[in-house]
Write a protein that holds these residues in place. Structure first.
Motif, PDB file in Angstrom:
ATOM      1  N   LYS A   1       0.838  -1.198   0.000  1.00 17.68           N
ATOM      2  CA  LYS A   1       0.000   0.000   0.000  1.00 17.68           C
ATOM      3  C   LYS A   1       0.875   1.251   0.000  1.00 17.68           C
ATOM      4  N   TYR A   2       1.893   1.281   0.849  1.00 17.42           N
ATOM      5  CA  TYR A   2       2.770   2.446   0.925  1.00 17.42           C
ATOM      6  C   TYR A   2       3.642   2.569  -0.315  1.00 17.42           C
TER       7      TYR A   2
ATOM      8  N   SER B   1       2.891   1.631  -3.366  1.00 18.58           N
ATOM      9  CA  SER B   1       2.078   2.159  -4.466  1.00 18.58           C
ATOM     10  C   SER B   1       1.773   3.641  -4.269  1.00 18.58           C
ATOM     11  N   ASN B   2       1.563   4.076  -3.032  1.00 18.75           N
ATOM     12  CA  ASN B   2       1.342   5.501  -2.772  1.00 18.75           C
ATOM     13  C   ASN B   2       2.579   6.325  -3.104  1.00 18.75           C
ATOM     14  N   ILE B   3       3.760   5.809  -2.758  1.00 21.87           N
ATOM     15  CA  ILE B   3       5.012   6.508  -3.069  1.00 21.87           C
ATOM     16  C   ILE B   3       5.204   6.578  -4.580  1.00 21.87           C
ATOM     17  N   ASP B   4       4.960   5.472  -5.284  1.00 22.00           N
ATOM     18  CA  ASP B   4       5.088   5.456  -6.744  1.00 22.00           C
ATOM     19  C   ASP B   4       4.133   6.461  -7.383  1.00 22.00           C
ATOM     20  N   ARG B   5       2.894   6.490  -6.916  1.00 24.27           N
ATOM     21  CA  ARG B   5       1.896   7.419  -7.454  1.00 24.27           C
ATOM     22  C   ARG B   5       2.338   8.861  -7.235  1.00 24.27           C
ATOM     23  N   LYS B   6       2.840   9.167  -6.041  1.00 25.76           N
ATOM     24  CA  LYS B   6       3.306  10.520  -5.748  1.00 25.76           C
ATOM     25  C   LYS B   6       4.480  10.903  -6.644  1.00 25.76           C
TER      26      LYS B   6
ATOM     27  N   LYS C   1       3.295  11.583 -10.175  1.00 19.44           N
ATOM     28  CA  LYS C   1       2.586  12.863 -10.217  1.00 19.44           C
ATOM     29  C   LYS C   1       3.578  14.030 -10.203  1.00 19.44           C
TER      30      LYS C   1
END
Length: 86
Positions: free
Chosen positions: A69-70, A72-77, A80
């Motif tokens: 979960k973390y 994927s959030n880091i990758d998304r950030k 972006k």
């Protein structure tokens, strides 16, 4: 946690004050950290150069596998931010 807790008193100097965060240089060349303003306990207005103290223990890695979960959030950030800068 597998290891006994050894709490160490740490000290530092306030080197930056922002709207929601304070940056601290740790004494003893141990580094730099930025913490949210809500983590500070003070009876005084904050000023550059004030000394701070806190208790800290050693950090311990809890699992071998990363929390997806973390990750994927880091990758998304990062994606972006790359789109905004490119």
């Amino acid at each position: 946690m597998k290891y006994g807790d050894k709490i160490i008193e740490m000290q530092g100097i306030i080197v930056e004050i922002q709207d929601g965060a304070v940056a601290i240089d740790l004494k003893g060349r141990l580094g730099y950290m930025k913490v949210p303003m809500r983590m500070l306990i003070t009876d005084y207005p904050l000023q550059l150069g004030q000394e701070v103290g806190f208790n800290m223990s050693f950090l311990e890695v809890l699992k071998e596998e990363p929390n997806e979960k973390y990750v994927s959030n880091i990758d998304r950030k990062n994606r972006k931010e790359g789109q905004n800068n490119g």
